[in-house]
Design a protein around this motif. Structure first.
Motif, PDB file in Angstrom:
ATOM      1  N   ASP A   3      12.266   0.536 -14.939  1.00 57.89           N
ATOM      2  CA  ASP A   3      12.702   0.721 -16.368  1.00 57.89           C
ATOM      3  C   ASP A   3      13.975   0.492 -16.834  1.00 57.89           C
ATOM      4  N   ASP A   4      14.959   0.901 -16.029  1.00 55.89           N
ATOM      5  CA  ASP A   4      16.361   0.507 -16.210  1.00 55.89           C
ATOM      6  C   ASP A   4      16.791  -0.335 -15.194  1.00 55.89           C
ATOM      7  N   SER A   5      17.179  -1.602 -15.360  1.00 54.58           N
ATOM      8  CA  SER A   5      17.617  -2.278 -14.238  1.00 54.58           C
ATOM      9  C   SER A   5      19.155  -2.961 -14.664  1.00 54.58           C
ATOM     10  N   MET A   6      19.854  -1.813 -15.596  1.00 54.55           N
ATOM     11  CA  MET A   6      21.182  -2.006 -15.660  1.00 54.55           C
ATOM     12  C   MET A   6      21.919  -1.990 -14.427  1.00 54.55           C
ATOM     13  N   GLU A   7      21.562  -0.856 -13.488  1.00 54.05           N
ATOM     14  CA  GLU A   7      22.141  -0.468 -12.306  1.00 54.05           C
ATOM     15  C   GLU A   7      21.353  -1.134 -11.152  1.00 54.05           C
ATOM     16  N   ALA A   8      21.966  -1.595 -10.175  1.00 56.97           N
ATOM     17  CA  ALA A   8      21.291  -2.104  -8.986  1.00 56.97           C
ATOM     18  C   ALA A   8      20.118  -1.335  -8.333  1.00 56.97           C
ATOM     19  N   LYS A   9      19.055  -1.678  -8.233  1.00 54.97           N
ATOM     20  CA  LYS A   9      17.976  -0.522  -7.652  1.00 54.97           C
ATOM     21  C   LYS A   9      17.344  -1.208  -6.517  1.00 54.97           C
ATOM     22  N   PRO A  10      16.907  -0.095  -5.555  1.00 52.97           N
ATOM     23  CA  PRO A  10      16.169  -0.233  -4.233  1.00 52.97           C
ATOM     24  C   PRO A  10      15.161  -1.194  -4.532  1.00 52.97           C
ATOM     25  N   VAL A  11      14.436  -1.798  -3.482  1.00 54.96           N
ATOM     26  CA  VAL A  11      13.434  -2.459  -3.166  1.00 54.96           C
ATOM     27  C   VAL A  11      12.514  -1.972  -2.138  1.00 54.96           C
ATOM     28  N   PHE A  12      11.203  -1.911  -2.705  1.00 57.98           N
ATOM     29  CA  PHE A  12      10.411  -1.317  -1.670  1.00 57.98           C
ATOM     30  C   PHE A  12       9.270  -2.559  -1.512  1.00 57.98           C
ATOM     31  N   ILE A  13       9.008  -3.024  -0.133  1.00 56.16           N
ATOM     32  CA  ILE A  13       8.474  -4.065   0.146  1.00 56.16           C
ATOM     33  C   ILE A  13       6.807  -3.636   0.832  1.00 56.16           C
ATOM     34  N   PHE A  14       5.817  -3.655   0.125  1.00 54.30           N
ATOM     35  CA  PHE A  14       4.450  -3.160   0.399  1.00 54.30           C
ATOM     36  C   PHE A  14       3.633  -4.069   0.988  1.00 54.30           C
ATOM     37  N   LEU A  15       3.162  -4.023   2.278  1.00 50.82           N
ATOM     38  CA  LEU A  15       2.329  -5.151   3.117  1.00 50.82           C
ATOM     39  C   LEU A  15       1.053  -4.526   3.241  1.00 50.82           C
ATOM     40  N   HIS A  16       0.141  -5.121   2.896  1.00 51.74           N
ATOM     41  CA  HIS A  16      -1.524  -4.389   2.688  1.00 51.74           C
ATOM     42  C   HIS A  16      -1.968  -4.784   4.205  1.00 51.74           C
ATOM     43  N   VAL A  64      -4.732  -6.585  -4.241  1.00 53.95           N
ATOM     44  CA  VAL A  64      -3.677  -5.721  -3.590  1.00 53.95           C
ATOM     45  C   VAL A  64      -3.568  -4.535  -4.134  1.00 53.95           C
ATOM     46  N   LYS A  65      -4.105  -4.349  -5.519  1.00 55.37           N
ATOM     47  CA  LYS A  65      -4.049  -3.404  -6.288  1.00 55.37           C
ATOM     48  C   LYS A  65      -4.889  -2.209  -5.764  1.00 55.37           C
ATOM     49  N   ARG A  66      -5.655  -2.418  -4.842  1.00 52.73           N
ATOM     50  CA  ARG A  66      -6.891  -1.613  -4.319  1.00 52.73           C
ATOM     51  C   ARG A  66      -6.101  -0.296  -3.969  1.00 52.73           C
ATOM     52  N   TYR A  67      -5.162  -0.248  -2.999  1.00 49.71           N
ATOM     53  CA  TYR A  67      -4.673   0.861  -2.477  1.00 49.71           C
ATOM     54  C   TYR A  67      -3.087   0.469  -2.135  1.00 49.71           C
ATOM     55  N   GLY A  68      -2.357   1.475  -1.507  1.00 50.03           N
ATOM     56  CA  GLY A  68      -0.878   1.304  -1.205  1.00 50.03           C
ATOM     57  C   GLY A  68       0.246   1.626  -2.333  1.00 50.03           C
ATOM     58  N   THR A  69       1.376   0.985  -2.326  1.00 51.00           N
ATOM     59  CA  THR A  69       2.552   1.401  -3.178  1.00 51.00           C
ATOM     60  C   THR A  69       2.298   0.910  -4.548  1.00 51.00           C
ATOM     61  N   LEU A  70       1.544  -0.412  -4.751  1.00 49.64           N
ATOM     62  CA  LEU A  70       1.257  -0.856  -5.898  1.00 49.64           C
ATOM     63  C   LEU A  70       0.268   0.030  -6.846  1.00 49.64           C
ATOM     64  N   ASP A  71      -0.659   0.346  -6.024  1.00 47.40           N
ATOM     65  CA  ASP A  71      -1.873   1.150  -6.699  1.00 47.40           C
ATOM     66  C   ASP A  71      -1.113   2.713  -6.864  1.00 47.40           C
ATOM     67  N   PHE A 101       0.827   6.687   1.262  1.00 47.67           N
ATOM     68  CA  PHE A 101       1.361   5.896   0.204  1.00 47.67           C
ATOM     69  C   PHE A 101       1.502   6.628  -1.366  1.00 47.67           C
ATOM     70  N   TYR A 102       0.891   7.591  -1.355  1.00 49.39           N
ATOM     71  CA  TYR A 102       0.944   8.181  -2.650  1.00 49.39           C
ATOM     72  C   TYR A 102       1.660   9.437  -2.764  1.00 49.39           C
ATOM     73  N   LEU A 103       2.248   9.870  -1.492  1.00 49.43           N
ATOM     74  CA  LEU A 103       3.171  11.214  -1.583  1.00 49.43           C
ATOM     75  C   LEU A 103       4.564  10.680  -2.013  1.00 49.43           C
ATOM     76  N   SER A 104       5.399  11.365  -2.782  1.00 47.42           N
ATOM     77  CA  SER A 104       6.452  11.357  -3.064  1.00 47.42           C
ATOM     78  C   SER A 104       7.408  11.603  -2.032  1.00 47.42           C
ATOM     79  N   GLU A 105       7.034  12.067  -0.758  1.00 48.11           N
ATOM     80  CA  GLU A 105       8.061  12.416   0.091  1.00 48.11           C
ATOM     81  C   GLU A 105       8.114  11.256   0.893  1.00 48.11           C
ATOM     82  N   THR A 106       7.069  10.362   0.934  1.00 46.29           N
ATOM     83  CA  THR A 106       6.982   9.028   1.645  1.00 46.29           C
ATOM     84  C   THR A 106       8.411   8.106   1.128  1.00 46.29           C
ATOM     85  N   TYR A 107       8.498   7.970  -0.051  1.00 43.73           N
ATOM     86  CA  TYR A 107       9.457   7.355  -0.594  1.00 43.73           C
ATOM     87  C   TYR A 107      11.012   8.034  -0.678  1.00 43.73           C
ATOM     88  N   GLU A 108      10.723   9.290  -0.760  1.00 48.03           N
ATOM     89  CA  GLU A 108      12.102  10.069  -0.897  1.00 48.03           C
ATOM     90  C   GLU A 108      12.722   9.881   0.640  1.00 48.03           C
TER      91      GLU A 108
END
Length: 305
Positions: A43-56, A68-75, A216-223
């Motif tokens: 939402d806010d791209s004024m500050e530099a933000k991390p990147v997650f690369i999801f490989l299905h 690619v929307k069926r499961y994973g980070t994008l989903d 992929f759906y747990l907040s703990e994974t990305y934390e």
């Protein structure tokens, strides 16, 4: 009264879809020698933000980006998992993931968006687990941390993984990809460096091939991923969380049951607008990172190889 409420609900959904569609875009043929991909912008791209690369995994291979929307980070993002980061979700048409093609997408995103170069993360499952391992092993000085679920490794040299905080998850009851494939990766790492201080390996008794997808759906994974940065001295691996049955049952808690909200963005392609933007690669931030990397004394594999 009922009609008014009905139309109010419809309007709310439509406005939400439009807002979300503005942040998620499909890129087909945008980057040379690369895959087609989805890009989610924060939402806010004024500050530099991390990147997650999801490989299905293999089931999502093909030429229909909507798969690619069926499961994973994008989903997960479509279902409401909030990530204050860019998400790159490429589609592999078939065969093993090519680390260079994934890197070409990342370089393009770095060129045109406000990316935090010190916080690039890759995660994948099954074929995507192989892809995450191969990408991290090929570009260890670019990946802040990686997670690979029920996969393995395809590249010949896996020694670079010892420089990357890495979490491998694989179940012993996996009949699609044997747990021996992850065992082989770990053995290769330990052969290169017996201490392997940056590795977490969860070899989970009784877990099958599909169950790790819940991660992929747990907040703990990305934390956990976000707790790592290339700026970390000696790049230690962060403390992992316990992958318990109770935790896995909460994976979808609070998320929407369907990802249809973003369907209106399926045909979107901001290629023209992105090309019209001023590349940020020449920014002072990029120069400082390049200078720091060059003077770090580490052996860094070239992105142009």
């Amino acid at each position: 009264m009922i009609k008014r409420i009905f139309f109010s609900l419809i309007l709310t959904v439509l406005l939400s879809s439009v807002a979300f569609a503005g942040r998620t875009s499909a890129h087909r043929g945008t980057v040379k020698d690369a895959y087609n991909f989805w890009l989610v912008e924060p939402d806010d791209s004024m500050e530099a933000k991390p990147v997650f690369i999801f490989l299905h995994g293999a089931s999502l291979c093909g030429n229909d980006l909507n798969k690619v929307k069926r499961y994973g980070t994008l989903d997960a993002v479509q279902k409401g998992r909030e990530l204050d980061a860019y998400v790159i979700a490429p589609q592999n048409p078939g065969g093993a993931w090519n680390p260079k093609k994934v890197m070409n997408i990342l370089k393009w995103v770095e060129d045109y968006y406000n990316v935090d170069y010190d916080r690039i993360y890759v995660l994948g499952m099954s074929l995507g687990g192989y892809g995450a391992i191969d990408f991290a092993a090929t570009y260890p000085e670019d990946v802040a941390a990686a997670m690979a679920f029920c996969g393995g490794g395809s590249v010949k040299d896996l020694s670079g993984l010892n420089s990357v905080p890495l979490w491998i998850v694989h179940g012993t009851a996996d009949r699609a990809v044997s747990v021996s494939q992850s065992d082989r990766v770990v053995e290769a790492m330990r052969s290169a460096d017996s201490s392997t201080p940056r590795l977490v390996y969860d070899r989970i008794p009784g877990m099958n091939h599909s169950q790790p997808a819940r991660l992929f759906y747990l907040s703990e994974t990305y934390e956990w991923l976000l707790s790592h940065s290339l700026k970390d001295e000696n790049r230690p691996v962060a403390e992992s969380f316990k992958i318990s049955n109770d935790l896995m049952r909460t994976a979808y808690s609070g998320l929407r049951s369907s990802g249809k909200r973003s369907s209106s963005s399926a045909a979107a392609s901001p290629t023209a607008s992105a090309k019209a933007k001023t590349p940020v690669r020449n920014s002072e931030k990029y120069k400082q990172r390049a200078s720091r990397t060059a003077s770090s004394g580490s052996v860094r594999k070239s992105r142009n190889s």
